[in-house]
Design a protein around this motif. Structure first.
Motif, PDB file in Angstrom:
ATOM      1  N   LEU A  77     -26.050   0.783  24.373  1.00 35.11           N
ATOM      2  CA  LEU A  77     -24.549   0.748  23.692  1.00 35.11           C
ATOM      3  C   LEU A  77     -24.360  -0.257  22.989  1.00 35.11           C
ATOM      4  O   LEU A  77     -24.175  -0.268  21.629  1.00 35.11           O
ATOM      5  N   THR A  78     -25.093  -1.643  23.197  1.00 33.55           N
ATOM      6  CA  THR A  78     -24.812  -2.720  22.371  1.00 33.55           C
ATOM      7  C   THR A  78     -25.711  -2.433  21.093  1.00 33.55           C
ATOM      8  O   THR A  78     -24.945  -2.578  19.738  1.00 33.55           O
ATOM      9  N   THR A  79     -26.634  -1.871  20.894  1.00 30.15           N
ATOM     10  CA  THR A  79     -27.489  -1.355  19.890  1.00 30.15           C
ATOM     11  C   THR A  79     -26.655  -0.604  18.891  1.00 30.15           C
ATOM     12  O   THR A  79     -26.475  -0.638  17.707  1.00 30.15           O
ATOM     13  N   ARG A  80     -26.067   0.480  19.825  1.00 30.13           N
ATOM     14  CA  ARG A  80     -25.471   1.442  18.922  1.00 30.13           C
ATOM     15  C   ARG A  80     -24.142   1.024  18.342  1.00 30.13           C
ATOM     16  O   ARG A  80     -23.749   1.219  17.134  1.00 30.13           O
ATOM     17  N   VAL A  81     -23.436   0.042  19.029  1.00 31.99           N
ATOM     18  CA  VAL A  81     -22.263  -0.638  18.273  1.00 31.99           C
ATOM     19  C   VAL A  81     -22.570  -1.822  16.965  1.00 31.99           C
ATOM     20  O   VAL A  81     -21.925  -1.525  16.311  1.00 31.99           O
ATOM     21  N   SER A  82     -23.737  -2.178  17.453  1.00 35.46           N
ATOM     22  CA  SER A  82     -24.114  -3.124  16.396  1.00 35.46           C
ATOM     23  C   SER A  82     -24.430  -2.326  14.822  1.00 35.46           C
ATOM     24  O   SER A  82     -24.082  -2.672  14.150  1.00 35.46           O
ATOM     25  N   ARG A  83     -25.045  -1.287  15.173  1.00 35.28           N
ATOM     26  CA  ARG A  83     -25.608  -0.345  13.985  1.00 35.28           C
ATOM     27  C   ARG A  83     -24.009   0.137  13.491  1.00 35.28           C
ATOM     28  O   ARG A  83     -24.132   0.425  12.205  1.00 35.28           O
ATOM     29  N   ARG A  84     -23.382   0.744  14.187  1.00 31.33           N
ATOM     30  CA  ARG A  84     -22.121   1.058  13.628  1.00 31.33           C
ATOM     31  C   ARG A  84     -21.193   0.062  12.885  1.00 31.33           C
ATOM     32  O   ARG A  84     -21.076   0.302  11.799  1.00 31.33           O
ATOM     33  N   LEU A  85     -21.113  -1.173  13.473  1.00 35.14           N
ATOM     34  CA  LEU A  85     -20.476  -2.206  12.581  1.00 35.14           C
ATOM     35  C   LEU A  85     -21.335  -2.613  11.407  1.00 35.14           C
ATOM     36  O   LEU A  85     -20.660  -2.770  10.406  1.00 35.14           O
ATOM     37  N   THR A  86     -22.457  -2.614  11.495  1.00 44.44           N
ATOM     38  CA  THR A  86     -23.347  -2.767  10.202  1.00 44.44           C
ATOM     39  C   THR A  86     -22.981  -1.838   9.150  1.00 44.44           C
ATOM     40  O   THR A  86     -22.887  -1.961   8.075  1.00 44.44           O
ATOM     41  N   ARG A  87     -23.017  -0.552   9.461  1.00 43.70           N
ATOM     42  CA  ARG A  87     -22.813   0.410   8.592  1.00 43.70           C
ATOM     43  C   ARG A  87     -21.378   0.316   7.944  1.00 43.70           C
ATOM     44  O   ARG A  87     -21.173   0.358   6.753  1.00 43.70           O
ATOM     45  N   ILE A  88     -20.454  -0.041   8.684  1.00 39.69           N
ATOM     46  CA  ILE A  88     -19.088  -0.091   8.177  1.00 39.69           C
ATOM     47  C   ILE A  88     -18.788  -1.324   7.202  1.00 39.69           C
ATOM     48  O   ILE A  88     -18.194  -1.511   6.555  1.00 39.69           O
ATOM     49  N   SER A  89     -19.367  -2.494   7.729  1.00 36.29           N
ATOM     50  CA  SER A  89     -19.223  -3.924   7.165  1.00 36.29           C
ATOM     51  C   SER A  89     -20.399  -4.479   6.428  1.00 36.29           C
ATOM     52  O   SER A  89     -20.121  -5.564   5.949  1.00 36.29           O
ATOM     53  N   GLY A  90     -21.308  -3.902   6.495  1.00 42.21           N
ATOM     54  CA  GLY A  90     -22.596  -4.516   5.977  1.00 42.21           C
ATOM     55  C   GLY A  90     -23.385  -5.311   6.945  1.00 42.21           C
ATOM     56  O   GLY A  90     -23.044  -5.387   8.044  1.00 42.21           O
ATOM     57  N   PRO A  91     -24.461  -5.901   6.411  1.00 41.14           N
ATOM     58  CA  PRO A  91     -25.414  -6.661   7.171  1.00 41.14           C
ATOM     59  C   PRO A  91     -24.610  -7.798   7.742  1.00 41.14           C
ATOM     60  O   PRO A  91     -23.696  -8.431   7.239  1.00 41.14           O
ATOM     61  N   VAL A  92     -24.964  -8.261   9.284  1.00 41.15           N
ATOM     62  CA  VAL A  92     -24.390  -9.296   9.975  1.00 41.15           C
ATOM     63  C   VAL A  92     -25.307 -10.504  10.172  1.00 41.15           C
ATOM     64  O   VAL A  92     -26.561 -10.173  10.616  1.00 41.15           O
ATOM     65  N   ALA A  93     -25.073 -11.768   9.771  1.00 39.48           N
ATOM     66  CA  ALA A  93     -25.977 -12.629  10.005  1.00 39.48           C
ATOM     67  C   ALA A  93     -25.774 -13.454  11.449  1.00 39.48           C
ATOM     68  O   ALA A  93     -24.636 -13.673  11.569  1.00 39.48           O
ATOM     69  N   LEU A  94     -26.747 -13.316  12.282  1.00 40.99           N
ATOM     70  CA  LEU A  94     -26.394 -13.888  13.472  1.00 40.99           C
ATOM     71  C   LEU A  94     -26.740 -15.170  13.783  1.00 40.99           C
ATOM     72  O   LEU A  94     -26.518 -15.914  14.778  1.00 40.99           O
TER      73      LEU A  94
END
Length: 96
Positions: A77-94
Motif C-alpha cells: 500500500l505504501t508503495t502504491r500511495v507513494s507512486r500515486r503522489l509522485t505522479r500527481i506532484s512530481g518527485p519527492v525528496a526524502l
C-alpha cells in the motif's frame, strides 16, 4: 527580487486521500464489497467507506487489518500511495 513562485492549481492530496483511493481501487479490482472487506478487517462498513473516501485517517492497526483483508501488505500500500503522489506532484525528496 523579481522571482515568481508557481503554485499548483490543485493542492497536493492528503495522505489519507491517496490511501483511500488505493484501497478502493484494490477492493474494486478484487470485485469485493465494502461489507465483505470491512467484515474481514474487523471494522464497520461505514468506517471503511470513510477511509476509502479519505475522510478518516486510520490507525496503523486498522490500516494493517484492511490491507490484510485485501491480501496486501502495508509495504504494498505504501508503495502504491507513494507512486500515486509522485505522479500527481512530481518527485519527492526524502532526504536533504
Amino acid at each position: 527580487m523579481g522571482d515568481v513562485v508557481a503554485f499548483p492549481s490543485r493542492p497536493e492530496p492528503l495522505w489519507r486521500e491517496a490511501v483511500g483511493h488505493e484501497l478502493r481501487e484494490e477492493r474494486r479490482t478484487a470485485e469485493r464489497t465494502l461489507a465483505d472487506v470491512a467484515s474481514d478487517a474487523g471494522v464497520s462498513t461505514q468506517y471503511l467507506s470513510e477511509i476509502e473516501r479519505g475522510l478518516k485517517e486510520p490507525s496503523s492497526e486498522v490500516l494493517g487489518a484492511v490491507v490484510g483483508a485485501l491480501g496486501l501488505r502495508l509495504v504494498d500500500l505504501t508503495t502504491r500511495v507513494s507512486r500515486r503522489l509522485t505522479r500527481i506532484s512530481g518527485p519527492v525528496a526524502l532526504a536533504a
